[in-house]
Write a protein that holds these residues in place. Structure first.
Motif, PDB file in Angstrom:
ATOM      1  N   ALA A 148       0.732  -1.258   0.037  1.00 35.64           N
ATOM      2  CA  ALA A 148      -0.140   0.134  -0.131  1.00 35.64           C
ATOM      3  C   ALA A 148       1.098   1.749  -0.234  1.00 35.64           C
ATOM      4  N   PRO A 149       0.876   1.964  -0.927  1.00 32.36           N
ATOM      5  CA  PRO A 149       2.086   2.499  -1.482  1.00 32.36           C
ATOM      6  C   PRO A 149       2.290   4.116  -0.415  1.00 32.36           C
ATOM      7  N   SER A 150       0.871   4.378   0.140  1.00 31.92           N
ATOM      8  CA  SER A 150       1.123   6.501   0.142  1.00 31.92           C
ATOM      9  C   SER A 150       1.316   6.497   1.058  1.00 31.92           C
ATOM     10  N   LYS A 151       2.576   6.038   2.829  1.00 33.21           N
ATOM     11  CA  LYS A 151       3.157   5.918   2.994  1.00 33.21           C
ATOM     12  C   LYS A 151       4.618   6.340   2.846  1.00 33.21           C
ATOM     13  N   ILE A 152       5.404   5.094   2.280  1.00 31.80           N
ATOM     14  CA  ILE A 152       6.473   5.314   1.853  1.00 31.80           C
ATOM     15  C   ILE A 152       6.647   6.504   1.294  1.00 31.80           C
ATOM     16  N   VAL A 153       6.037   6.819   0.160  1.00 27.18           N
ATOM     17  CA  VAL A 153       5.619   7.667  -1.201  1.00 27.18           C
ATOM     18  C   VAL A 153       5.574   9.045  -0.621  1.00 27.18           C
ATOM     19  N   LEU A 154       4.446   8.840   0.084  1.00 23.20           N
ATOM     20  CA  LEU A 154       5.052  10.360   1.067  1.00 23.20           C
ATOM     21  C   LEU A 154       5.686  10.857   2.006  1.00 23.20           C
ATOM     22  N   ASP A 155       6.394   9.661   2.263  1.00 27.65           N
ATOM     23  CA  ASP A 155       7.055  10.287   3.903  1.00 27.65           C
ATOM     24  C   ASP A 155       9.354  10.003   3.265  1.00 27.65           C
ATOM     25  N   ALA A 156       8.712   9.581   1.370  1.00 27.21           N
ATOM     26  CA  ALA A 156       9.735   9.487   1.001  1.00 27.21           C
ATOM     27  C   ALA A 156      10.942  10.738   0.926  1.00 27.21           C
ATOM     28  N   VAL A 157      12.306  10.472   1.369  1.00 25.56           N
ATOM     29  CA  VAL A 157      12.705  11.924   1.060  1.00 25.56           C
ATOM     30  C   VAL A 157      12.527  12.414  -0.882  1.00 25.56           C
ATOM     31  N   ASP A 158      13.370  10.942  -0.641  1.00 28.21           N
ATOM     32  CA  ASP A 158      13.998  11.692  -2.740  1.00 28.21           C
ATOM     33  C   ASP A 158      11.840  10.834  -3.142  1.00 28.21           C
ATOM     34  N   SER A 159      11.686  11.636  -3.325  1.00 29.73           N
ATOM     35  CA  SER A 159       9.926  11.153  -3.552  1.00 29.73           C
ATOM     36  C   SER A 159       9.825  10.559  -5.074  1.00 29.73           C
ATOM     37  N   PRO A 160       9.645   9.889  -5.459  1.00 33.58           N
ATOM     38  CA  PRO A 160       9.508   8.423  -7.233  1.00 33.58           C
ATOM     39  C   PRO A 160       8.475  10.188  -8.276  1.00 33.58           C
ATOM     40  N   GLU A 161       9.777   9.570  -8.782  1.00 34.51           N
ATOM     41  CA  GLU A 161       9.252  10.764 -10.587  1.00 34.51           C
ATOM     42  C   GLU A 161       7.969  10.571 -10.678  1.00 34.51           C
ATOM     43  N   ALA A 162       7.584   9.225 -11.109  1.00 33.15           N
ATOM     44  CA  ALA A 162       6.910   8.360 -11.515  1.00 33.15           C
ATOM     45  C   ALA A 162       5.493   8.599 -10.613  1.00 33.15           C
ATOM     46  N   GLN A 163       4.671   9.259 -11.479  1.00 34.04           N
ATOM     47  CA  GLN A 163       2.966   9.651 -11.341  1.00 34.04           C
ATOM     48  C   GLN A 163       2.880   7.881 -10.761  1.00 34.04           C
ATOM     49  N   PRO A 164       1.164   8.461  -9.731  1.00 39.94           N
ATOM     50  CA  PRO A 164       0.764   7.145  -8.556  1.00 39.94           C
ATOM     51  C   PRO A 164      -0.024   6.123  -9.878  1.00 39.94           C
ATOM     52  N   ARG A 165      -0.300   7.168 -11.050  1.00 36.50           N
ATOM     53  CA  ARG A 165      -1.508   6.058 -11.993  1.00 36.50           C
ATOM     54  C   ARG A 165      -0.495   5.296 -12.931  1.00 36.50           C
ATOM     55  N   ASP A 166       1.306   5.568 -13.140  1.00 36.23           N
ATOM     56  CA  ASP A 166       1.984   4.248 -13.567  1.00 36.23           C
ATOM     57  C   ASP A 166       2.172   3.801 -12.797  1.00 36.23           C
ATOM     58  N   GLY A 167       1.395   2.235 -12.198  1.00 33.27           N
ATOM     59  CA  GLY A 167       1.666   1.383 -11.431  1.00 33.27           C
ATOM     60  C   GLY A 167       3.171   0.944 -11.490  1.00 33.27           C
ATOM     61  N   VAL A 168       3.449   0.650 -12.725  1.00 32.07           N
ATOM     62  CA  VAL A 168       4.835   0.185 -13.125  1.00 32.07           C
ATOM     63  C   VAL A 168       5.675   0.463 -12.500  1.00 32.07           C
ATOM     64  N   ALA A 169       5.677   1.919 -13.342  1.00 36.18           N
ATOM     65  CA  ALA A 169       6.848   2.674 -12.418  1.00 36.18           C
ATOM     66  C   ALA A 169       7.398   2.780 -11.242  1.00 36.18           C
ATOM     67  N   LEU A 170       5.776   3.194 -10.587  1.00 36.15           N
ATOM     68  CA  LEU A 170       5.507   2.827  -9.071  1.00 36.15           C
ATOM     69  C   LEU A 170       6.671   1.941  -8.417  1.00 36.15           C
ATOM     70  N   ALA A 171       6.168   0.131  -8.724  1.00 30.83           N
ATOM     71  CA  ALA A 171       7.327  -1.033  -8.686  1.00 30.83           C
ATOM     72  C   ALA A 171       8.138  -0.926  -8.795  1.00 30.83           C
ATOM     73  N   ALA A 172       8.668  -0.427  -9.624  1.00 35.42           N
ATOM     74  CA  ALA A 172       9.869  -0.387 -10.368  1.00 35.42           C
ATOM     75  C   ALA A 172      11.372   0.832  -9.537  1.00 35.42           C
ATOM     76  N   TRP A 173      10.522   1.937  -8.401  1.00 39.50           N
ATOM     77  CA  TRP A 173      10.688   2.807  -7.848  1.00 39.50           C
ATOM     78  C   TRP A 173      11.158   1.627  -6.852  1.00 39.50           C
ATOM     79  N   LEU A 174       9.617   1.502  -5.644  1.00 37.08           N
ATOM     80  CA  LEU A 174       9.991   0.119  -4.564  1.00 37.08           C
ATOM     81  C   LEU A 174      11.302  -1.067  -5.129  1.00 37.08           C
ATOM     82  N   GLY A 175      11.204  -1.091  -6.336  1.00 33.64           N
ATOM     83  CA  GLY A 175      12.269  -1.850  -5.869  1.00 33.64           C
ATOM     84  C   GLY A 175      13.955  -2.250  -5.739  1.00 33.64           C
ATOM     85  N   ARG A 176      13.616  -0.388  -6.861  1.00 33.90           N
ATOM     86  CA  ARG A 176      14.727   0.213  -6.125  1.00 33.90           C
ATOM     87  C   ARG A 176      15.445   0.814  -4.461  1.00 33.90           C
TER      88      ARG A 176
END
Length: 308
Positions: free
Chosen positions: A248-276
């Motif tokens: 469930a991505p809200s907490k980690i994404v919103l609390d990230a110091v380096d926020s993902p460039e991917a928009q939430p609607r791009d779920g694949v790019a967001l999954a790749a960001w989490l993988g990194r």
């Protein structure tokens, strides 16, 4: 009057006043000011403010001459590094949380015995608003070394399209992930229904993240092995205990110091960001097109693939 004066004194004076009979040396950091995004209020998101740190550490005295050898003492750099590392780890809401984490990190140093940490916001009121804590080595959680020192596992991130979530192959896929013995984190995209639209970008970001979380719960409802988690701590715990997580991505994404460039609607790019972020061993994309540059090994699978 003495107690009142000490309540507002520098932590060095507090340390001296509360010392026991055992000899202790002290090192201190005064008036260390950092621009940081912190705070529980919505107005504090997306903006930085000045935060001041004062730290005093009581250390075990050396029994032999220092001999001008920096490796034999607790360096001042360790104090500023502890602050920088905790600020870089994730965005926090409370000064109390930040102070606790800094004290824990400092007390992991072999020479550190007691730590005084004062953290103050300088821009939120007419004066400095802050908190001061005192922690000793015996206050450390027993399993803290598991979080700090142990090599973190390298999970496999599995992105499931909506077709994959609904597929009859879901249970066999989960069987295979369990049999492989690799920690697994499942990610999903947005549901097929359109999300509400907001004029403000931050509001829309939250709406889109919540849409992903709704889909995460749809996946959890299909198989009891899929447990929805939202924090890094929960993910770490699940990986160590063989639990399959649905992110469930809200907490980690919103609390990230380096926020993902991917928009939430791009779920694949967001999954790749989490993988990194998780130093994942692999990203498996099921039923969608893999990203061109994921920053980690990527493998594609169809929604009817016999195995992952």
């Amino acid at each position: 009057m003495s107690d009142i004066r000490l309540a507002f004194s520098h932590p060095v004076e507090r340390a001296v006043a509360t010392a026991d009979d055992r000899p202790r040396d002290r090192i201190s950091l005064r008036d260390h000011v950092v621009e940081v995004e912190i705070g529980a209020f919505q107005a504090e998101r997306g903006a930085t403010q000045r935060v001041r740190f004062d730290v005093v550490v009581e250390v075990r005295p050396l029994t032999e001459p220092v001999a001008d050898d920096v490796d034999r003492i607790l360096s001042y750099d360790r104090l500023t590094e502890a602050i920088a590392q905790e600020l870089a780890a994730e965005r926090v809401n409370l000064l109390e949380t930040l102070a606790e984490r800094i004290a824990e990190r400092i007390l992991l140093e072999p020479m550190a015995m007691r730590a005084f940490v004062r953290v103050e916001k300088l821009d939120r009121g007419p004066g400095a608003l802050g908190v001061e804590i005192v922690r000793t080595r015996r206050d450390l959680p027993r399993d803290l070394h598991l979080v700090r020192d142990e090599d973190r596992p390298h999970p496999v991130i599995v992105y499931l399209s909506n077709a994959a979530i609904a597929s009859d192959r879901l249970a066999p896929w989960l069987d295979g992930l369990e049999a492989a013995g690799r920690p697994a984190i499942l990610c999903v995209g947005a549901p097929e229904m359109p999300a509400p639209r907001a004029r403000a970008g931050l509001a829309q970001r939250r709406i889109d993240l919540l849409a992903l979380e709704q889909n995460a719960w749809v996946l959890a409802g299909r198989d009891a092995r899929c447990v929805v988690v939202e924090s890094r701590t929960e993910l770490d715990w699940a990986m160590k205990h063989g639990q399959i997580s649905v992110w469930a991505p809200s907490k980690i994404v919103l609390d990230a110091v380096d926020s993902p460039e991917a928009q939430p609607r791009d779920g694949v790019a967001l999954a790749a960001w989490l993988g990194r972020q998780m130093q994942a061993a692999e990203l498996i994309v099921v039923g969608e097109t893999p990203p061109d540059e994921a920053g980690l090994p990527v493998r594609a699978a169809g929604p009817d693939a016999p195995a992952l």
